[in-house]
Design a protein around this motif. Sequence first.
Motif: not given
Length: 193
Positions: A26-33, A55-60, A73-76
């Motif tokens: 439901e959520l992806l956390l990407m830490d310095e990927p 395309e994933a339509k999930i919060p990242i 990549l960021a919007d906010y």
Amino acid sequence: GRKPHGLSGGERQRISLAQALSLSPELLLMDEPLSALDQPRKLEILPFLERLKQEAKIPIIYVSHAADEVARLADYLVVMHEGKAITQGALSDVLTDLNLPIRLGEDTGAILHACVGAIDQQWHLARMDFAGGSLWTKDPNLALNTQVRVLVLGRDVSLAREQPSLTSIQNLLQGIVVAVSDDSHPSQLLIRV
């Protein structure tokens, strides 16, 4: 048919992401990927991450110190310092906030939302059109009318009070200086145009 130790860093990153997505999170956390990757591998994976975002339509939640990754990549944006959020808001608002206690130094810049308006195949350039003007950049091999974000770094900008002549500068935009602030080094200033 290859063992994990025989994969490139970019391949390992894509496999890790595919494994995470296979769980339908439901959520992806990407830490310095992308921090362990060299620039060519980063450039290989960034378009994939952009597509994933669309395309994933999930919060990242994307944690990074790399301004180029954040710009793409960021919007906010939430800016953290010593474990505390010191500011947050729309990407372009935060990146151009001269009152931040954290200075981005060489990575200070602004984001332009643009569209690929023309391709110059002879010189391998693309014209990025945006409200208020256009800029020529390296051709990113995108189709005409593709929506893009252009990160304009402060170090790539010159200011002039009159039309420059006898210069190789191709991009000329008119603007008004609206704010001036100290930068992280005493020899430099931040100027908001």
